[in-house]
Every structure is written in C-alpha cells, then in structure tokens.
Motif scaffolding. Structure first.
Motif, short mmCIF file in Angstrom:
data_model
loop_
_atom_site.label_atom_id
_atom_site.label_comp_id
_atom_site.label_asym_id
_atom_site.label_seq_id
_atom_site.Cartn_x
_atom_site.Cartn_y
_atom_site.Cartn_z
N SER A 86 0.82 -1.19 0.00
CA SER A 86 0.10 0.04 0.02
C SER A 86 0.82 1.19 -0.09
CB SER A 86 -0.93 -0.11 1.22
OG SER A 86 -1.68 -1.24 1.12
N ALA A 87 2.04 1.28 0.75
CA ALA A 87 2.76 2.47 0.93
C ALA A 87 3.74 2.63 -0.12
CB ALA A 87 3.50 2.33 2.38
N VAL A 88 4.39 1.71 -0.79
CA VAL A 88 5.27 1.93 -1.88
C VAL A 88 4.80 2.64 -3.07
CG1 VAL A 88 7.04 0.91 -3.42
CG2 VAL A 88 7.08 0.23 -1.01
N PRO A 89 3.77 2.45 -3.61
CA PRO A 89 3.35 3.06 -4.97
C PRO A 89 2.77 4.17 -4.38
CG PRO A 89 2.14 0.75 -4.88
CD PRO A 89 2.79 1.03 -3.72
N LEU A 157 4.46 6.02 5.16
CA LEU A 157 4.35 7.15 4.00
C LEU A 157 5.28 8.49 4.44
CD1 LEU A 157 0.70 6.99 2.68
CD2 LEU A 157 2.81 6.48 1.72
N PRO A 158 5.19 9.01 5.51
CA PRO A 158 5.87 10.37 5.47
C PRO A 158 7.49 9.84 5.35
CG PRO A 158 4.16 10.10 7.20
CD PRO A 158 4.13 8.89 6.66
N ILE A 159 7.82 8.88 6.19
CA ILE A 159 9.18 8.48 6.09
C ILE A 159 9.46 8.29 4.54
CG2 ILE A 159 11.33 6.97 7.00
CD1 ILE A 159 9.61 6.66 9.35
N LEU A 160 8.77 7.52 3.86
CA LEU A 160 9.00 7.01 2.42
C LEU A 160 9.13 8.27 1.47
CD1 LEU A 160 9.69 4.60 0.94
CD2 LEU A 160 7.25 4.19 0.42
N ILE A 161 8.03 9.04 1.80
CA ILE A 161 7.81 10.30 0.96
C ILE A 161 9.18 11.26 0.96
CG2 ILE A 161 6.56 12.07 0.17
CD1 ILE A 161 4.19 10.59 0.99
N SER A 162 9.40 11.48 2.30
CA SER A 162 10.65 12.52 2.59
C SER A 162 11.85 12.07 1.99
CB SER A 162 10.76 12.56 3.99
OG SER A 162 9.33 13.20 4.39
N THR A 163 12.13 10.73 2.09
CA THR A 163 13.57 10.21 1.80
C THR A 163 13.52 10.19 0.40
OG1 THR A 163 12.94 7.79 2.14
CG2 THR A 163 14.30 8.94 3.83
N CYS A 164 12.48 9.54 -0.23
CA CYS A 164 12.40 9.40 -1.87
C CYS A 164 12.36 10.73 -2.63
CB CYS A 164 11.41 8.56 -2.27
SG CYS A 164 11.41 8.00 -3.96
N GLU A 165 11.91 11.77 -1.78
CA GLU A 165 11.88 13.21 -2.54
C GLU A 165 13.31 13.58 -2.45
OE1 GLU A 165 9.93 17.80 -2.09
OE2 GLU A 165 9.87 16.11 -0.56
N ALA A 166 13.89 13.33 -1.27
CA ALA A 166 15.16 13.93 -1.12
C ALA A 166 16.22 13.27 -2.20
CB ALA A 166 15.79 13.80 0.33
N GLY A 167 15.97 12.10 -2.31
CA GLY A 167 16.90 11.38 -3.24
C GLY A 167 16.66 11.87 -4.64
N LEU A 168 15.21 12.27 -5.31
CA LEU A 168 15.15 12.54 -6.60
C LEU A 168 15.63 13.94 -6.58
CD1 LEU A 168 11.55 11.32 -6.94
CD2 LEU A 168 13.45 10.50 -8.19
#
Length: 292
Positions: A86-89, A157-168
C-alpha cells in the motif's frame, strides 16, 4: 617572523581541531555500536536457549509460555506485505510529484511537506486510534491483518515520501537537461535516469519504514488484534511479533524467556533484511554503472 609564527599557530590549531572532531566522531560511533552490542548480548543471553526450529514453526501454546512463534511470523509477514504494497506506490508517486511537478516555493508543496513532517512525529498510539476508527469501524474491516497493514502504511508514508523526494532532488539537474535535449519525455527521464539515481535514498527510506513497521506495537493492538492462531487470509485477526513480545513480557507470568527469544528473532530478521537490501542495491548500482 611574527607572521610565520601566526601561520604556524593557526595550522596547529586547525590540526588539533581536526583531530578533536575525528576523535568525537569515533567515540560517538563506538558508543552507539557498544550500546547495540550490549543490547544484543543481553537479549541473546536470555533467549538463545529457547531458539530452535520448532520454536520458529510451531504456534504458541499456554498463552505463549510454551510452543513457538510460527503463526506469529506468518501474521507479521502478512501485515508487513500489506503495508508495503500500500505504501510504496503511493509514497513513490507522491515523491515524484513533489520533486518533479510542483513548482519550487509553491505554497501547496510547502503545506504537503510540513504535513509530512508533522505526521512523521505523530505518536503511534494516535495512528492506532485512527486506524481503528477508519479501517476497523467505519470501513467494517474489524480487527484484521488488513486493518493493521493499512494503518502501518499510513505510518510509513511520511518517511518513505521524504527520503524518496530527497533522493530525487539530489539527482543532478544535468540529467533533466540532457533528457530534455534528447527529446525524452518526463516519464522516460524518470524511469531511466532519475529513479535509478534516487535508488539508494529510496532503499534507505524503505528500510526505515520496514524497521518502524515491524517493531510497531501500539498501532497494531488497536487494529490487527491479539489472536495468535494461524491466519487464513488478510481478513483474519493476527498477532504481530512486536505485540507478542509485549504481551509475553507484560501480561504473561513466566513468558520472559520466550519473549527474549522472539526479540532475538526480530532483531535478526531486521539485520538480515537491511544487509540484504544494501547488498542488492550496491550490486544493482555497480551493474548499471558498468553495463553500457
């Protein structure tokens, strides 16, 4: 002569400052590693005698004092699978939207990022009450693995979104300019350039999310429940490993040995998952760099 002495003094001061900083870093790393080893040694000393293949495969009996954690591991795996599916996509899609499609300095983008920061600091018990009200009661899922997994997805979700956005965002702008010069669409640039560049950050966020999800207790008590039998579907109630450890330690007299053994399994599982993810990521990145 005074100028030479001043330069020598400044050089010595800078060298001493560098040594002090290096010493501080080494002391901090040693203290953290020592604390982890101390914790691991204490848990292993108290619980390793209970570890065996039957302990990993058999269901708990006598309220967990005897038997194993077979059904607990299955419930934990299903809860984690629902949470990640649920969280990854949603997390990757939101991160892509924030980093690539929202204008820099946008008021709405700032609001979303601030909301993510607040959500990351919300206590897990609040997520548990929210999940119980929304998934268990309002949507009629009851105490189930599905309710627990969806609640954990909200926490991850908050952790995953923040880290993935920082990587992008850390991907060089030259990638975007080169893709535009070659006539690539945004989708092609994302798939072939930006997402691969953000893979280490994405894996780091995923590992942090898995660590929080697997070790969560309060939120799962209110959503997935206490039942320790083998689940037959995600609509059954299931006891997660962290909830099992809590129950044995706090509510079951004589349950401490099995609680320590279960905690040792939990730490070992997290260590294996983190090590495997880091190794696979490094191998994939090396292949991508070497392969033309």
């Amino acid at each position: 002569m005074p100028e030479a002495f001043a330069r020598h003094r400044n050089f010595s001061f800078g060298l001493n400052a560098d040594r002090l900083a290096a010493l501080s870093v080494w002391l901090t790393a040693t203290a953290i590693s020592g604390l982890f080893l101390w914790l691991l040694a204490d848990i292993a000393w108290r619980g390793i005698a209970r570890l065996s293949w039957p302990f990993l495969t058999e269901p708990p009996t006598d309220a967990g004092r005897t038997g194993g954690i077979g059904s607990i591991l299955v419930s934990t795996g299903l809860i984690l699978l629902v949470a990640l599916a649920s969280a990854v996509p949603v997390g990757v899609g939101t991160a892509v939207w924030l980093s690539e499609f929202v204008r820099p300095g946008s008021a709405f983008g700032r609001f979303v990022r601030r909301s993510l920061t607040v959500l990351a600091g919300v206590p897990s018990i609040v997520f548990g009450l929210f999940g119980n009200a929304l998934f268990c009661v309002y949507l009629g899922m009851g105490f189930s693995i599905l309710s627990g997994g969806l609640t954990l997805a909200c926490m991850v979700l908050p952790i995953l979104i923040s880290t993935c956005e920082a990587g992008l965002r850390s991907a060089p702008d030259e990638y975007r300019l080169a893709a535009a010069a070659l006539g690539l669409s945004r989708t092609a640039a994302l798939i072939h350039l930006l997402l691969p560049a953000a893979t280490p950050a994405f894996v780091a966020g995923l590992m942090l999310g898995i660590g929080r999800a697997v070790a969560e207790t309060a939120a799962l008590i209110f959503t997935s429940g206490y039942v320790d039998r083998m689940p037959t579907s995600v609509f059954d109630s299931g006891r997660a490993l962290s909830v099992h450890i809590y129950d044995l330690s706090m509510n079951v007299a004589g349950g401490d040995p099995n609680a320590h053994a279960a905690a040792l399994v939990l730490i070992a599982g997290l260590t294996i998952v983190n090590t495997a993810a880091a190794g696979l990521t490094n191998r994939w990145l090396r292949r991508r760099i070497i392969t033309p």
